[in-house]
Design a protein around this motif. Structure first.
Motif, PDB file in Angstrom:
ATOM      1  N   SER A   1      -9.357   9.522   0.520  1.00 30.83           N
ATOM      2  CA  SER A   1      -8.486   8.343   0.507  1.00 30.83           C
ATOM      3  C   SER A   1      -9.044   7.255  -0.410  1.00 30.83           C
ATOM      4  O   SER A   1      -8.313   6.612  -1.152  1.00 30.83           O
ATOM      5  CB  SER A   1      -8.295   7.812   1.918  1.00 30.83           C
ATOM      6  OG  SER A   1      -9.541   7.531   2.510  1.00 30.83           O
TER       7      SER A   1
ATOM      8  N   PHE B   1      -7.961   0.170   3.953  1.00 31.41           N
ATOM      9  CA  PHE B   1      -6.560   0.372   4.300  1.00 31.41           C
ATOM     10  C   PHE B   1      -6.071  -0.597   5.363  1.00 31.41           C
ATOM     11  O   PHE B   1      -5.020  -0.403   5.954  1.00 31.41           O
ATOM     12  CB  PHE B   1      -6.332   1.831   4.733  1.00 31.41           C
ATOM     13  CG  PHE B   1      -6.434   2.776   3.565  1.00 31.41           C
ATOM     14  CD1 PHE B   1      -5.303   3.052   2.796  1.00 31.41           C
ATOM     15  CD2 PHE B   1      -7.637   3.345   3.207  1.00 31.41           C
ATOM     16  CE1 PHE B   1      -5.393   3.905   1.709  1.00 31.41           C
ATOM     17  CE2 PHE B   1      -7.730   4.197   2.131  1.00 31.41           C
ATOM     18  CZ  PHE B   1      -6.607   4.480   1.369  1.00 31.41           C
TER      19      PHE B   1
ATOM     20  N   ILE C   1      -1.988   6.167   2.588  1.00 32.16           N
ATOM     21  CA  ILE C   1      -2.304   5.902   3.992  1.00 32.16           C
ATOM     22  C   ILE C   1      -2.340   7.215   4.767  1.00 32.16           C
ATOM     23  O   ILE C   1      -3.227   7.451   5.596  1.00 32.16           O
ATOM     24  CB  ILE C   1      -1.278   4.915   4.605  1.00 32.16           C
ATOM     25  CG1 ILE C   1      -1.498   3.555   3.937  1.00 32.16           C
ATOM     26  CG2 ILE C   1      -1.426   4.825   6.117  1.00 32.16           C
ATOM     27  CD1 ILE C   1      -0.729   2.418   4.517  1.00 32.16           C
ATOM     28  N   ASP C   2      -1.363   8.094   4.461  1.00 34.90           N
ATOM     29  CA  ASP C   2      -1.361   9.402   5.115  1.00 34.90           C
ATOM     30  C   ASP C   2      -2.650  10.154   4.823  1.00 34.90           C
ATOM     31  O   ASP C   2      -3.236  10.782   5.713  1.00 34.90           O
ATOM     32  CB  ASP C   2      -0.153  10.231   4.643  1.00 34.90           C
ATOM     33  CG  ASP C   2       1.143   9.666   5.217  1.00 34.90           C
ATOM     34  OD1 ASP C   2       1.056   8.860   6.183  1.00 34.90           O
ATOM     35  OD2 ASP C   2       2.221  10.011   4.706  1.00 34.90           O
ATOM     36  N   THR C   3      -3.073  10.080   3.565  1.00 36.24           N
ATOM     37  CA  THR C   3      -4.327  10.737   3.191  1.00 36.24           C
ATOM     38  C   THR C   3      -5.475  10.180   4.008  1.00 36.24           C
ATOM     39  O   THR C   3      -6.308  10.918   4.537  1.00 36.24           O
ATOM     40  CB  THR C   3      -4.631  10.519   1.695  1.00 36.24           C
ATOM     41  OG1 THR C   3      -3.459  10.731   0.954  1.00 36.24           O
ATOM     42  CG2 THR C   3      -5.754  11.416   1.224  1.00 36.24           C
TER      43      THR C   3
ATOM     44  N   TYR D   1      -7.356  -1.310   8.339  1.00 37.29           N
ATOM     45  CA  TYR D   1      -7.644  -1.047   9.748  1.00 37.29           C
ATOM     46  C   TYR D   1      -8.902  -1.819  10.148  1.00 37.29           C
ATOM     47  O   TYR D   1      -9.988  -1.266  10.263  1.00 37.29           O
ATOM     48  CB  TYR D   1      -7.823   0.453   9.997  1.00 37.29           C
ATOM     49  CG  TYR D   1      -6.513   1.210   9.934  1.00 37.29           C
ATOM     50  CD1 TYR D   1      -5.820   1.538  11.097  1.00 37.29           C
ATOM     51  CD2 TYR D   1      -5.975   1.594   8.712  1.00 37.29           C
ATOM     52  CE1 TYR D   1      -4.606   2.218  11.035  1.00 37.29           C
ATOM     53  CE2 TYR D   1      -4.769   2.270   8.641  1.00 37.29           C
ATOM     54  CZ  TYR D   1      -4.088   2.580   9.803  1.00 37.29           C
ATOM     55  OH  TYR D   1      -2.899   3.237   9.745  1.00 37.29           O
TER      56      TYR D   1
ATOM     57  N   PRO E   1       0.177   1.694  13.176  1.00 37.52           N
ATOM     58  CA  PRO E   1      -0.128   0.877  11.992  1.00 37.52           C
ATOM     59  C   PRO E   1      -1.082  -0.255  12.358  1.00 37.52           C
ATOM     60  O   PRO E   1      -1.043  -0.749  13.490  1.00 37.52           O
ATOM     61  CB  PRO E   1       1.236   0.316  11.576  1.00 37.52           C
ATOM     62  CG  PRO E   1       2.234   1.240  12.182  1.00 37.52           C
ATOM     63  CD  PRO E   1       1.603   1.795  13.426  1.00 37.52           C
TER      64      PRO E   1
ATOM     65  N   MET F   1       0.837  -1.208   0.000  1.00 33.80           N
ATOM     66  CA  MET F   1       0.000   0.000   0.000  1.00 33.80           C
ATOM     67  C   MET F   1       0.865   1.249   0.000  1.00 33.80           C
ATOM     68  O   MET F   1       1.859   1.346   0.717  1.00 33.80           O
ATOM     69  CB  MET F   1      -0.916  -0.040   1.232  1.00 33.80           C
ATOM     70  CG  MET F   1      -1.906   1.081   1.302  1.00 33.80           C
ATOM     71  SD  MET F   1      -3.315   0.923   0.209  1.00 33.80           S
ATOM     72  CE  MET F   1      -4.082  -0.552   0.862  1.00 33.80           C
ATOM     73  N   ASN F   2       0.459   2.159  -0.792  1.00 30.44           N
ATOM     74  CA  ASN F   2       1.171   3.413  -0.954  1.00 30.44           C
ATOM     75  C   ASN F   2       1.132   4.264   0.331  1.00 30.44           C
ATOM     76  O   ASN F   2       0.077   4.502   0.915  1.00 30.44           O
ATOM     77  CB  ASN F   2       0.469   4.145  -2.104  1.00 30.44           C
ATOM     78  CG  ASN F   2       1.217   5.340  -2.546  1.00 30.44           C
ATOM     79  OD1 ASN F   2       1.506   6.196  -1.718  1.00 30.44           O
ATOM     80  ND2 ASN F   2       1.526   5.403  -3.815  1.00 30.44           N
ATOM     81  N   ASP F   3       2.288   4.698   0.815  1.00 28.09           N
ATOM     82  CA  ASP F   3       2.361   5.475   2.054  1.00 28.09           C
ATOM     83  C   ASP F   3       1.575   6.784   1.961  1.00 28.09           C
ATOM     84  O   ASP F   3       0.921   7.193   2.907  1.00 28.09           O
ATOM     85  CB  ASP F   3       3.827   5.802   2.380  1.00 28.09           C
ATOM     86  CG  ASP F   3       4.506   4.600   3.011  1.00 28.09           C
ATOM     87  OD1 ASP F   3       3.779   3.644   3.368  1.00 28.09           O
ATOM     88  OD2 ASP F   3       5.733   4.622   3.138  1.00 28.09           O
ATOM     89  N   ARG F   4       1.672   7.417   0.811  1.00 25.15           N
ATOM     90  CA  ARG F   4       0.992   8.686   0.619  1.00 25.15           C
ATOM     91  C   ARG F   4      -0.512   8.502   0.820  1.00 25.15           C
ATOM     92  O   ARG F   4      -1.179   9.327   1.454  1.00 25.15           O
ATOM     93  CB  ARG F   4       1.277   9.204  -0.801  1.00 25.15           C
ATOM     94  CG  ARG F   4       0.764  10.612  -1.065  1.00 25.15           C
ATOM     95  CD  ARG F   4       1.143  11.040  -2.479  1.00 25.15           C
ATOM     96  NE  ARG F   4       0.541  10.195  -3.496  1.00 25.15           N
ATOM     97  CZ  ARG F   4      -0.705  10.375  -3.950  1.00 25.15           C
ATOM     98  NH1 ARG F   4      -1.448  11.333  -3.469  1.00 25.15           N
ATOM     99  NH2 ARG F   4      -1.187   9.577  -4.885  1.00 25.15           N
TER     100      ARG F   4
END
Lengths: 672, 121
Positions: free
Chosen positions: B13, A54, A6-8, A56, A102, A1-4
């Motif tokens: 997202s 994501f 996840i931040d979003t 979670y 995480p 998964m793209n970090d950007r």
């Protein structure tokens, strides 16, 4: 998964939690605040959706329950109360914790999570999603299904492509799709975004009926779907899209389950049905029926006539729009094509049938010549028209004799040269496009080009000073009255052979070439058409007259302004930067009808180079049934035959090589 | 072959995730933050597929479907809705409005692409 990403997500989640908090504070003051309830619901919904995406899971789980609760409240199915509000506040704090780490590490606060989850659940929600989870496990056993898909006429308006449904079905296993029309209007009344098709799919799969109906999950109410089990196991074993009992069905109606089932069970009842027995028998024995070859010729003739008539029918049906006629015509076309292919394969004979004679010849001759020769044959299962084989036998025998006599040296000489005393002659055959190639090669001395040259000069065939390429020298052996054997033997005649060989092969529309290399051997390569009566050609038009050029003679086509062609004084034209001689066929055939602005030049290989043939128009590829010309035209070598076109007119078939030769020699004699 | 796909979701997202997944599969993606915002994307460009969330402020997914189905040139474009399992009734409503199919959240990239492939090729 793209970090950007996840931040979003995290940033978004925190914003939503702030929104949630605001809404909850409003609710604290006024529990009936509809807007606040909706806001809570939407925030829960969005967090839930994104959290699931994501990873979670804990966040997803808890928000899912709360979302349901608030949905019920929003839909007035239950009352908002203090307990719900408290637990939501608690959840909020919990969410903040869950979102700090995480997802994988959120295991640490498991106990707290479980506690809260229990509390949320204790609020008494009937979770519809949870109860669905128990899915039936169906035993995987392959079965054959009948599936009739009749999309509603408006299915296209919903953005669904019914063909994808069929594709999705066929992905599940092995199957065939039998499309049919449903209320097909005549073409003028056809509405492009209305579906007129239905599909019957016969599918053998190990997937369950649920999986099959799963294909239609998006379109349950847009299609009438019938799924019925035809039987256990694969009932479609010998059935393919091209070869099935319904190949020539009436496409205006579905076949129906009963018809399919009875056809399939009949075929499968005894594992070896009548047709299969025949098939097996034919596989074991290649020929078990003898047919008079005249009868076979008759059959071929009739098939040819049928092909011609069918072409007329197709043309007629094109000109007269009638859905019914189109269907009939297309069916006839399909049947005719299969019949034609069938009939032609019937008259094909494997080369094997003549090899026995060759083996005999080799063993007899090698004794006579005191040579040790091994004869090998490869690809003798290659099939070729029987009439070609009949005419091929003599030339082949002759070439073989030549190889044995002139090609392979005697054992002593071979030893001296360091070769295996035993020579090899190889007869090889293979398909090459629409041709069959037969090669005879030996590992003998090769053709001595110097000796050919001397001989040719002695015989007055060429001038002493003439410069000839290797290829031209080798080709001299095909010139009438040529023999290179220093000692004339009984075996390979007296030099009357090779020219006859070449003529015989040209007669059956074949060509023979020879390659040779000193001390390594000689190879004769014979290129033959698969059948004599069908010709793949290029249909061209000059004025109102159609002509057919064999496709094998066509190298490339060019478009040139007619004026350019007329303005040349020496009949040369520049094509792709190459100067090419051309023949203006309309002049040669004395066709005077009006000229087009653009002419087409067809480049034809000739004598190692190219010659262009200028015509008015290229119509396209055409598979022609060749008919011999009447005896009035027998002398016109440049036409190898004629064919009847779909509209009933006759097109002459050009023999490009002979035509060019004839026209150029005419020119030459005029000059001289 | 590359297709143009309109993705509408108020969650940034999800929008980015769906967009990225589709872009990585070689598609061109146009994004709208809600139904109303997305309407500007139907400006005559070729659209091969619309993927929309259902719950959105301003104009929700059902509204998007109804609007798109009314538009000349877009009335037969496949429309997929993003739903959650709890929204069975919404799914029915979306279907009635003219949705082609749905994707149940949460989903993984492969599943999204499989569903997309199911409706466009």
């Amino acid at each position: 998964m793209n970090d950007r990403l996840i931040d979003t997500f995290l940033a978004e989640a925190h914003e939503l939690i702030v929104d949630l908090e605001k809404a909850l504070l409003q609710l604290e003051n006024d529990q009936q605040n509809k807007d606040a309830i909706s806001a809570v619901f939407r925030a829960m919904h969005t967090i839930k959706g994104a959290a699931g995406m994501f990873g979670y899971a804990a966040v997803n789980e808890i928000t899912h329950h709360l979302e349901s609760i608030y949905q019920d409240i929003r839909d007035c199915k239950r009352e908002m109360n203090e307990a719900i509000l408290r637990i939501t506040f608690k959840t909020l704090d919990h969410l903040r914790i869950l979102l700090q780490v995480p997802p994988a590490e959120s295991v640490g606060n498991n106990s707290e999570h479980a506690e809260l989850l229990q509390a949320v659940q204790s609020l008494g929600v009937i979770d519809p999603a949870a109860s669905v989870k128990t899915k039936q496990v169906v035993e995987a056993e392959s079965a054959t299904y009948y599936i009739n898909v009749l999309p509603k006429s408006n299915i296209l308006k919903n953005g669904t492509n019914p063909l994808y449904l069929v594709d999705d079905l066929l992905v599940l296993g092995n199957g065939i799709s039998l499309p049919y029309f449903n209320d097909l209007p005549v073409i003028d009344n056809l509405v492009p975004d209305v579906s007129y098709m239905g599909f019957e799919v016969l599918l053998c799969t190990d997937k369950s009926e649920d999986d099959i109906s799963g294909v239609f999950i998006f379109v349950e109410d847009l299609c009438d779907v019938t799924i019925k089990k035809l039987g256990k196991g694969n009932l479609l074993k010998s059935i393919t899209a091209e070869d099935n009992p319904w190949y020539n069905r009436n496409e205006l109606l579905p076949l129906g389950f009963e018809a399919v089932q009875s056809a399939l069970t009949k075929k499968n009842f005894n594992k070896t049905s009548a047709t299969e027995t025949v098939r097996k028998a034919t596989a074991q024995k290649t020929s078990n029926i003898r047919v008079n070859s005249d009868q076979l010729d008759d059959l071929m003739n009739l098939v040819s006539e049928l092909v011609t008539t069918q072409a007329r029918l197709a043309l007629f049906s094109n000109q007269n729009s009638s859905a019914e006629l189109d269907v009939i015509s297309e069916n006839i076309e399909k049947i005719t094509r299969r019949l034609r292919d069938n009939a032609f394969t019937m008259s094909l004979v494997p080369l094997e049938s003549i090899v026995v004679r060759f083996q005999r010849l080799v063993s007899d001759l090698s004794k006579e010549l005191n040579k040790e020769i091994e004869f090998r044959a490869e690809g003798m299962d290659t099939k070729i028209d029987k009439s070609i084989i009949e005419k091929l036998t003599d030339p082949l025998l002759h070439l073989l004799r030549n190889s044995l006599d002139h090609g392979i040296e005697n054992p002593a000489e071979r030893k001296r040269k360091g070769k295996d005393p035993k020579g090899t002659v190889l007869l090889k055959s293979y398909y090459s496009g629409a041709n069959v190639v037969v090669e005879i090669s030996d590992d003998g001395a090769g053709i001595n080009l110097e000796r050919i040259r001397e001989k040719a000069i002695n015989k007055g065939l060429i001038d002493a000073g003439s410069q000839l390429s290797e290829r031209e020298l080798v080709d001299l052996i095909f010139v009438p009255g040529f023999s290179t054997a220093t000692k004339v033997t009984d075996v390979s005649g007296r030099g009357v052979g090779m020219d006859v060989v070449k003529r015989n092969i040209t007669d059956i529309r074949g060509e023979v070439t020879v390659t040779t290399s000193p001390e390594r051997g000689t190879t004769f390569i014979i290129r033959l058409p698969l059948t004599l009566s069908i010709l793949d050609g290029l249909l061209v038009r000059i004025g109102d007259t159609d002509f057919l050029l064999p496709l094998t003679a066509v190298a490339k086509c060019y478009e040139v302004e007619t004026a350019t062609l007329e303005s040349t004084y020496n009949q040369w034209v520049t094509l792709e930067g190459k100067r090419t001689p051309f023949i203006f066929l309309r002049n040669e055939f004395a066709i005077t009808q009006s000229k087009p602005h653009l002419s087409q030049i067809i480049n034809v290989p000739f004598d190692g180079g190219h010659v262009g043939l200028a015509v008015d128009k290229i119509i396209g590829e055409y598979q022609a049934v060749l008919k011999p010309l009447g005896h009035y035209y027998q002398k016109n070598d440049e036409f190898s035959g004629a064919t009847i076109l779909g509209n009933g007119t006759v097109a002459l078939v050009l023999d490009a090589n002979k035509l060019i030769r004839k026209l150029t020699t005419d020119i030459k004699s005029e000059i001289v | 072959m590359s297709k143009t796909i309109v993705v509408i979701d108020d969650s940034e997202s999800i929008r980015e995730l769906v967009g990225l997944t589709l872009e990585n599969a070689g598609h061109t993606v146009a994004k709208g933050v809600d139904g109303q915002d997305a309407m500007r994307l139907f400006d005559g460009r070729e659209v091969n597929l619309v993927i929309t969330d259902l719950n959105m402020p301003h104009m929700d997914g059902i509204g998007v479907i109804r609007e798109v189905r009314k538009m000349q040139g877009y009335n037969t474009v496949p429309i997929l809705v993003l739903t959650t399992e709890s929204q069975t009734s919404k799914k029915e409503e979306a279907k009635a409005a003219g949705a082609t199919g749905w994707i149940v959240k949460p989903f993984v990239a492969d599943k999204l692409l499989a569903v997309v492939k199911k409706v466009i090729r």
